[in-house]
Write a protein that holds these residues in place. Sequence first.
Motif, PDB file in Angstrom:
ATOM      1  N   TRP A   1      -8.503   1.251   2.486  1.00 14.28           N
ATOM      2  CA  TRP A   1      -8.146   2.431   3.265  1.00 14.28           C
ATOM      3  C   TRP A   1      -7.557   2.058   4.611  1.00 14.28           C
ATOM      4  CZ3 TRP A   1     -11.756   2.561   7.268  1.00 14.28           C
ATOM      5  CH2 TRP A   1     -12.955   1.912   7.020  1.00 14.28           C
ATOM      6  N   GLY A   2      -7.472   0.779   4.910  1.00 18.46           N
ATOM      7  CA  GLY A   2      -6.734   0.339   6.083  1.00 18.46           C
ATOM      8  C   GLY A   2      -5.233   0.529   5.912  1.00 18.46           C
ATOM      9  N   VAL A   3      -4.752   0.539   4.660  1.00 19.56           N
ATOM     10  CA  VAL A   3      -3.315   0.704   4.393  1.00 19.56           C
ATOM     11  C   VAL A   3      -2.799   2.039   4.931  1.00 19.56           C
ATOM     12  CG1 VAL A   3      -1.560   0.892   2.578  1.00 19.56           C
ATOM     13  CG2 VAL A   3      -3.280  -0.918   2.476  1.00 19.56           C
ATOM     14  N   PRO A   4      -3.409   3.178   4.600  1.00 22.74           N
ATOM     15  CA  PRO A   4      -2.893   4.430   5.162  1.00 22.74           C
ATOM     16  C   PRO A   4      -2.995   4.486   6.694  1.00 22.74           C
ATOM     17  CG  PRO A   4      -4.579   4.893   3.505  1.00 22.74           C
ATOM     18  CD  PRO A   4      -4.463   3.414   3.629  1.00 22.74           C
ATOM     19  N   ILE A   5      -3.999   3.829   7.249  1.00 24.05           N
ATOM     20  CA  ILE A   5      -4.123   3.784   8.702  1.00 24.05           C
ATOM     21  C   ILE A   5      -2.960   2.993   9.298  1.00 24.05           C
ATOM     22  CG2 ILE A   5      -5.560   3.008  10.624  1.00 24.05           C
ATOM     23  CD1 ILE A   5      -6.754   5.373   9.110  1.00 24.05           C
ATOM     24  N   LYS A   6      -2.630   1.859   8.674  1.00 25.68           N
ATOM     25  CA  LYS A   6      -1.498   1.060   9.145  1.00 25.68           C
ATOM     26  C   LYS A   6      -0.192   1.839   9.031  1.00 25.68           C
ATOM     27  CE  LYS A   6      -3.393  -3.381   7.707  1.00 25.68           C
ATOM     28  NZ  LYS A   6      -3.200  -4.513   6.801  1.00 25.68           N
ATOM     29  N   VAL A   7      -0.017   2.557   7.922  1.00 24.73           N
ATOM     30  CA  VAL A   7       1.198   3.352   7.725  1.00 24.73           C
ATOM     31  C   VAL A   7       1.290   4.439   8.789  1.00 24.73           C
ATOM     32  CG1 VAL A   7       2.386   4.956   6.165  1.00 24.73           C
ATOM     33  CG2 VAL A   7       1.356   2.863   5.257  1.00 24.73           C
ATOM     34  N   ALA A   8       0.193   5.119   9.050  1.00 19.19           N
ATOM     35  CA  ALA A   8       0.198   6.176  10.080  1.00 19.19           C
ATOM     36  C   ALA A   8       0.517   5.593  11.452  1.00 19.19           C
ATOM     37  CB  ALA A   8      -1.158   6.887  10.104  1.00 19.19           C
TER      38      ALA A   8
END
Length: 176
Positions: A60-67
């Motif tokens: 769930w770090g991926v969507p945080i990085k994308v945001a």
Amino acid sequence: MIRSGLVGFCLHGSLSHFYYHVCEVHFQHHLHFQGAYCCCVCFSSLYPLLQALFPFQDWWGVPIKVAFDQTIWSAIWNSIYFTTIGLLRFESPASIASELRATFWPMLTAGWKLWPFAHIITYGVIPVEQRLLWVDCVELAWVTILSMLSNEKAEARLHDGSAESESIEESSLGAE
């Protein structure tokens, strides 16, 4: 075109390379102060802040990085790009600021049509060493699409303009 290439060559590659490494290190909860990663004092002061804001290690770090990429980093990069292009055109700071204000939000939101989806792959699949290459390939496709759309709109305006001038000529000839 030369100015844009110069900005891309001199700034985009190095800043993006550094950004992807900082993102990976700090969003993955690893604070290593080794080699080139700690050579920039201004970014090293952001380490604790990024660590506190985004202490994620899992998927769930991926969507945080994308945001983060599509808000903070995009805003920073777009501002750097337009400011540098304006300086290379020898524009006044007031003119540069005006153009930046006019284009900031449309550029940011236009990117949201492609980049969040591309960055799911960037941050979820692509190794950090290959991210800049991946992003540059996607960016090449994105710029090509934007250029084609822009040319289609320009041709449509030219066609509409010539059709309009023909109709004016016909109506003026018919009035005689």
